[in-house]
Design a protein around this motif. Structure first.
Motif, short mmCIF file in Angstrom:
data_model
loop_
_atom_site.label_atom_id
_atom_site.label_comp_id
_atom_site.label_asym_id
_atom_site.label_seq_id
_atom_site.Cartn_x
_atom_site.Cartn_y
_atom_site.Cartn_z
N UNK A 1 -0.17 10.83 -9.77
CA UNK A 1 -1.42 11.92 -9.21
C UNK A 1 -1.70 11.66 -7.70
N UNK A 2 -2.49 12.39 -7.32
CA UNK A 2 -2.87 12.47 -5.64
C UNK A 2 -3.30 11.52 -5.17
N UNK A 3 -4.23 10.45 -5.99
CA UNK A 3 -5.08 9.33 -5.50
C UNK A 3 -4.59 8.10 -6.20
N UNK A 4 -3.33 7.70 -5.92
CA UNK A 4 -2.86 6.58 -6.71
C UNK A 4 -3.88 5.18 -6.24
N UNK A 5 -3.87 4.53 -7.55
CA UNK A 5 -4.65 3.28 -7.37
C UNK A 5 -3.94 2.04 -7.58
N UNK A 6 -4.35 1.10 -6.78
CA UNK A 6 -3.54 -0.40 -6.85
C UNK A 6 -4.44 -1.08 -7.40
N UNK A 7 -4.27 -1.85 -8.69
CA UNK A 7 -5.27 -2.66 -9.47
C UNK A 7 -4.74 -3.91 -9.83
N UNK A 8 -3.47 -4.10 -9.61
CA UNK A 8 -2.76 -5.53 -9.82
C UNK A 8 -3.60 -6.48 -9.03
N UNK A 9 -4.24 -7.68 -9.62
CA UNK A 9 -4.96 -8.38 -8.71
C UNK A 9 -4.27 -9.00 -7.66
N UNK A 10 -3.09 -9.60 -7.88
CA UNK A 10 -2.22 -10.22 -6.75
C UNK A 10 -2.04 -9.30 -5.48
N UNK A 11 -1.75 -7.84 -6.00
CA UNK A 11 -1.34 -6.79 -4.97
C UNK A 11 -2.59 -6.64 -4.12
N UNK B 1 -11.36 -2.35 -1.85
CA UNK B 1 -12.31 -3.30 -2.42
C UNK B 1 -11.58 -4.52 -2.74
N UNK B 2 -12.47 -5.42 -3.24
CA UNK B 2 -11.81 -6.65 -3.81
C UNK B 2 -10.96 -6.46 -5.08
N UNK B 3 -11.48 -5.36 -5.92
CA UNK B 3 -11.05 -5.21 -7.22
C UNK B 3 -9.83 -4.12 -7.25
N UNK B 4 -9.72 -3.15 -6.17
CA UNK B 4 -8.71 -2.03 -6.41
C UNK B 4 -8.90 -1.49 -4.99
N UNK B 5 -7.58 -0.86 -4.84
CA UNK B 5 -7.49 -0.08 -3.72
C UNK B 5 -7.02 1.52 -4.19
N UNK B 6 -7.73 2.22 -3.40
CA UNK B 6 -7.49 3.87 -3.56
C UNK B 6 -6.77 4.28 -2.45
N UNK B 7 -5.78 5.33 -2.91
CA UNK B 7 -5.01 5.68 -1.61
C UNK B 7 -4.99 7.14 -1.87
N UNK B 8 -4.47 8.18 -0.69
CA UNK B 8 -3.96 9.34 -0.84
C UNK B 8 -2.41 9.61 -0.67
N UNK B 9 -1.85 10.19 -1.64
CA UNK B 9 -0.42 10.63 -1.49
C UNK B 9 -0.10 11.33 -0.30
N UNK C 1 4.97 -2.78 1.27
CA UNK C 1 5.09 -2.15 0.32
C UNK C 1 4.43 -2.79 -0.93
N UNK C 2 3.73 -2.03 -1.94
CA UNK C 2 2.89 -2.32 -2.90
C UNK C 2 3.24 -2.01 -4.22
N UNK C 3 3.06 -2.57 -5.34
CA UNK C 3 3.25 -2.21 -6.72
C UNK C 3 2.14 -1.43 -7.14
N UNK C 4 2.46 -0.36 -7.92
CA UNK C 4 1.62 0.51 -8.58
C UNK C 4 1.90 1.14 -9.78
N UNK D 1 -6.68 -9.14 1.36
CA UNK D 1 -6.92 -10.56 2.11
C UNK D 1 -6.12 -11.17 2.95
N UNK D 2 -4.66 -11.05 2.38
CA UNK D 2 -3.76 -11.63 3.56
C UNK D 2 -3.51 -10.86 4.25
N UNK D 3 -3.13 -9.44 4.21
CA UNK D 3 -2.83 -8.72 5.36
C UNK D 3 -3.67 -7.75 6.02
#
Lengths: 252, 252
Positions: free
Chosen positions: A16-26, A60-68, A6-9, A32-34
């Motif tokens: 919207x349909x392509x949620x982006x995770x940009x919190x650096x820790x997440x 990528x290193x700076x963000x993660x893009x997803x599909x809902x 589970x990640x925070x977004x 890197x970890x998982x």
């Protein structure tokens, strides 16, 4: 359903349909970890009841893009809000109070400066604190599987906090070591909390609230209460009242 | 009456006219940190309700001798005993659980080894733990002004603890994340605790009790309970149930 990570977004992205995770820790934890990759399924939460099942499309290193894939907004509990207004302690970390009270379902936390508070953080220090508090909340909320994150207020003077909550609350409680007071257990907490307003607990610093502070709160409707026969440290008192409220009004 | 410093002294010593302090930490604190001298007045407590006003007559590096001025034995609270039987956690220190629960009036603490406990202390490690636990209790009891110290049991297997308490207790509660259970707040805790027996809370490790363990406790009379909507860490759950019991049955 298999348990997924589970990640925070942020709220906006979830909508919207392509949620982006940009919190650096997440992002770091995911990539890197998982070592998750495009094609993997995860859950996203926004701390406002929103929970989404998504498939990762770009890591990528700076963000993660997803599909809902699926989205649900779970309503908040239908009870008043539980608020902890607690003096910044000298010896222990406020982080620990935030962590445990987040696990214990607190809805709002207000770090207080009181007459006898022995720390006086600079504006810079307060900014750093706020960033750290956000991380603690996120981690504790994920650990305890909360979908609604508590709100952490900026550090404020005691009287401002009393003024902020005195008109909108069903119950203001001020545990105090002096003067007339009644046991917290005689205060009908559950009746109050199932009402519409907030239930607010004020926890003083090492050395307690001053008589002037207690009088100020009492004039604005606070009930002085006792938490039992022993003397509690700041962090123990804070966690104890929230535990008492959490267990005492829990529906499940 | 002026607040005086308080030191621990074994039960035996308190019972004659020249009580001796020989606990090394207490002697160090008295003579080196506070630099008290012959002729100074202090209070002695024995952790069994005894409190004495004494005048120091001899202060050396290894022991302190005093002359009794006044002595009182304060009776224990007239309620059942509150017992915490808690799995040794992996990530946090059991010391912190002992510290906070001592402040919160717990009467007995049992460190548990369960099926899913991930630490397995050697006999040596257990001896060191017991010494450390005694120090934590003493410090927390003094800080919270308790005259009756809690009893810390040796580390024991979960089933032994269930057997130990199942015949002598009015209420055994096992917070559990699975199966049928009811909210702790519906259990009439205060009725139970004002009775004669103990109220015992079993707290499982990270990963919870196994179904076999829960079934074992339930067969011996334990009630499976829920502590609310969130998932709590071991130390948070331990402190939360004791806080709930402490505030919930407090008379003052």
């Amino acid at each position: 359903m298999v348990a997924v990570h589970r990640f925070y977004c942020t709220l906006l992205s979830l909508n919207h349909q392509s949620p982006v995770i940009d919190d650096p820790d997440e992002v770091h934890h995911l990539s890197r970890v998982l070592r998750l990759k495009a094609g993997d399924e995860v859950e996203l939460i926004d701390g406002q009841g929103g929970v989404a099942r998504v498939t990762l499309s770009e890591v990528s290193k700076s963000k993660v893009v997803s599909r809902l894939q699926a989205f649900e907004r779970v309503p908040a509990l239908s009870r008043g809000r539980i608020v902890l207004a607690c003096a910044l302690p000298k010896r222990v970390k406020f982080d620990d109070i935030i962590e445990k009270c987040t696990e214990l379902g607190v809805d709002e936390i207000v770090p207080l400066i009181t007459e006898r508070t022995e720390v006086s953080p600079s504006i810079d220090a307060m900014s750093r604190m706020a960033v750290r508090f956000r991380k603690v909340v996120l981690s504790a909320a994920k650990q305890s599987k909360r979908l609604w994150f508590p709100k952490i207020h900026p550090v404020m003077p005691f009287k401002s906090a009393v003024d902020l909550f005195s008109s909108s609350s069903n119950g203001l409680f001020i545990p105090w070591l002096e003067g007339a007071r009644k046991p917290l257990r005689e205060t009908e907490l559950s009746t109050l909390a199932f009402g519409k307003g907030n239930v607010v607990f004020f926890i003083g610093p090492e050395g307690d609230f001053s008589p002037q502070e207690a009088a100020y709160a009492i004039r604005r409707g606070a009930t002085p209460v006792s938490l039992g026969e022993t003397v509690l440290r700041v962090d123990t008192a804070a966690v104890a009242v929230i535990a008492y409220a959490h267990i005492g009004i829990s529906l499940t």
